[in-house]
Design a protein around this motif. Structure first.
Motif, PDB file in Angstrom:
ATOM      1  N   ALA A  45       0.804  -1.219   0.000  1.00  0.00           N
ATOM      2  CA  ALA A  45       0.000   0.000   0.000  1.00  0.00           C
ATOM      3  C   ALA A  45       0.842   1.277   0.000  1.00  0.00           C
ATOM      4  O   ALA A  45       0.291   2.377  -0.100  1.00  0.00           O
ATOM      5  CB  ALA A  45      -0.918   0.003   1.218  1.00  0.00           C
ATOM      6  N   TYR A  46       2.136   1.164   0.077  1.00  0.00           N
ATOM      7  CA  TYR A  46       3.001   2.335   0.256  1.00  0.00           C
ATOM      8  C   TYR A  46       2.907   3.323  -0.898  1.00  0.00           C
ATOM      9  O   TYR A  46       2.971   4.535  -0.688  1.00  0.00           O
ATOM     10  CB  TYR A  46       4.457   1.884   0.473  1.00  0.00           C
ATOM     11  CG  TYR A  46       5.390   3.008   0.836  1.00  0.00           C
ATOM     12  CD1 TYR A  46       5.119   3.834   1.908  1.00  0.00           C
ATOM     13  CD2 TYR A  46       6.557   3.239   0.114  1.00  0.00           C
ATOM     14  CE1 TYR A  46       5.970   4.859   2.258  1.00  0.00           C
ATOM     15  CE2 TYR A  46       7.418   4.252   0.451  1.00  0.00           C
ATOM     16  CZ  TYR A  46       7.126   5.067   1.521  1.00  0.00           C
ATOM     17  OH  TYR A  46       7.974   6.092   1.863  1.00  0.00           O
ATOM     18  N   THR A  47       2.727   2.840  -2.104  1.00  0.00           N
ATOM     19  CA  THR A  47       2.667   3.761  -3.249  1.00  0.00           C
ATOM     20  C   THR A  47       1.444   4.676  -3.175  1.00  0.00           C
ATOM     21  O   THR A  47       1.485   5.787  -3.699  1.00  0.00           O
ATOM     22  CB  THR A  47       2.621   2.979  -4.579  1.00  0.00           C
ATOM     23  OG1 THR A  47       1.520   2.085  -4.555  1.00  0.00           O
ATOM     24  CG2 THR A  47       3.915   2.211  -4.789  1.00  0.00           C
ATOM     25  N   ASP A  48       0.371   4.250  -2.520  1.00  0.00           N
ATOM     26  CA  ASP A  48      -0.845   5.063  -2.412  1.00  0.00           C
ATOM     27  C   ASP A  48      -0.835   5.992  -1.207  1.00  0.00           C
ATOM     28  O   ASP A  48      -1.745   6.810  -1.054  1.00  0.00           O
ATOM     29  CB  ASP A  48      -2.075   4.152  -2.318  1.00  0.00           C
ATOM     30  CG  ASP A  48      -2.258   3.302  -3.561  1.00  0.00           C
ATOM     31  OD1 ASP A  48      -1.843   3.746  -4.651  1.00  0.00           O
ATOM     32  OD2 ASP A  48      -2.812   2.195  -3.441  1.00  0.00           O
ATOM     33  N   LEU A  49       0.156   5.890  -0.348  1.00  0.00           N
ATOM     34  CA  LEU A  49       0.223   6.725   0.851  1.00  0.00           C
ATOM     35  C   LEU A  49       0.640   8.140   0.459  1.00  0.00           C
ATOM     36  O   LEU A  49       1.629   8.328  -0.258  1.00  0.00           O
ATOM     37  CB  LEU A  49       1.239   6.124   1.831  1.00  0.00           C
ATOM     38  CG  LEU A  49       1.319   6.792   3.205  1.00  0.00           C
ATOM     39  CD1 LEU A  49       0.047   6.503   3.999  1.00  0.00           C
ATOM     40  CD2 LEU A  49       2.530   6.278   3.964  1.00  0.00           C
ATOM     41  N   PRO A  50      -0.105   9.138   0.920  1.00  0.00           N
ATOM     42  CA  PRO A  50       0.287  10.521   0.604  1.00  0.00           C
ATOM     43  C   PRO A  50       1.650  10.844   1.212  1.00  0.00           C
ATOM     44  O   PRO A  50       1.990  10.362   2.301  1.00  0.00           O
ATOM     45  CB  PRO A  50      -0.809  11.368   1.257  1.00  0.00           C
ATOM     46  CG  PRO A  50      -1.925  10.441   1.579  1.00  0.00           C
ATOM     47  CD  PRO A  50      -1.343   9.071   1.686  1.00  0.00           C
TER      48      PRO A  50
END
Length: 166
Positions: A45-50
């Motif tokens: 999920a890291y790529t979607d974290l602001p």
């Protein structure tokens, strides 16, 4: 504009606090497994974290949820015992599972068995059953009808005395 740190740096910076959360919830034996699951979920999920998100709070939240999942899973696992107690089943199933109608249900083709289970045990409509097993609602309806017909034949053949051709 803020840029994200490499994921390896997050593990280095926040790994200890995530491990403390895991140990607090699941105990020391399962904490490392939950810690690994936490970081695997976070990596996905890291790529979607602001970029301006509170990374430590995000990781601790994931750790807490993964820890609760592990506690729930442990509650569902069978507990090994030394020997199986003798006697009747408290569930009302004293006969072996392969006898009677359940043994006949097991002899049905896979799709018919699943459709019958979803329809008559799960009370699902044929549209939902078709989405689960694949195909159309009409095909699911046909599988149920064919399965019931075969099940009736198997059960009635099982009820005939041996040697009776009728």
């Amino acid at each position: 504009m803020d840029t994200k740190q490499p994921f390896e740096k997050l593990v280095e910076l926040h790994g200890a606090s995530v491990l403390r959360v895991c140990r607090a919830v699941v105990g020391p034996l399962d904490a490392e497994d939950v810690w690994q699951e936490t970081f695997l979920s976070a990596l996905r999920a890291y790529t979607d974290l602001p970029p301006d998100a509170n990374v430590e709070a995000w990781l601790v939240t994931i750790a807490h949820r993964r820890s609760l999942d592990a506690v729930r899973a442990a509650g569902r696992r069978a507990v090994p015992i030394e020997s199986v107690p003798e006697g009747r089943s408290p569930l009302g199933n004293p006969a072996p599972p392969d006898s009677g109608v359940w043994g006949q249900v097991a002899r049905l083709p896979d799709k018919q068995r699943r459709v019958i289970a979803y329809r008559y045990l799960g009370d699902l409509p044929f549209g939902e059953i078709a989405a689960i097993v694949g195909g159309t609602p009409a095909a699911a309806r046909r599988s149920a009808a064919d399965g019931l017909r075969k099940l009736r034949a198997l059960v009635s053949a099982d009820l005939l005395p041996e040697g009776d051709p009728s």
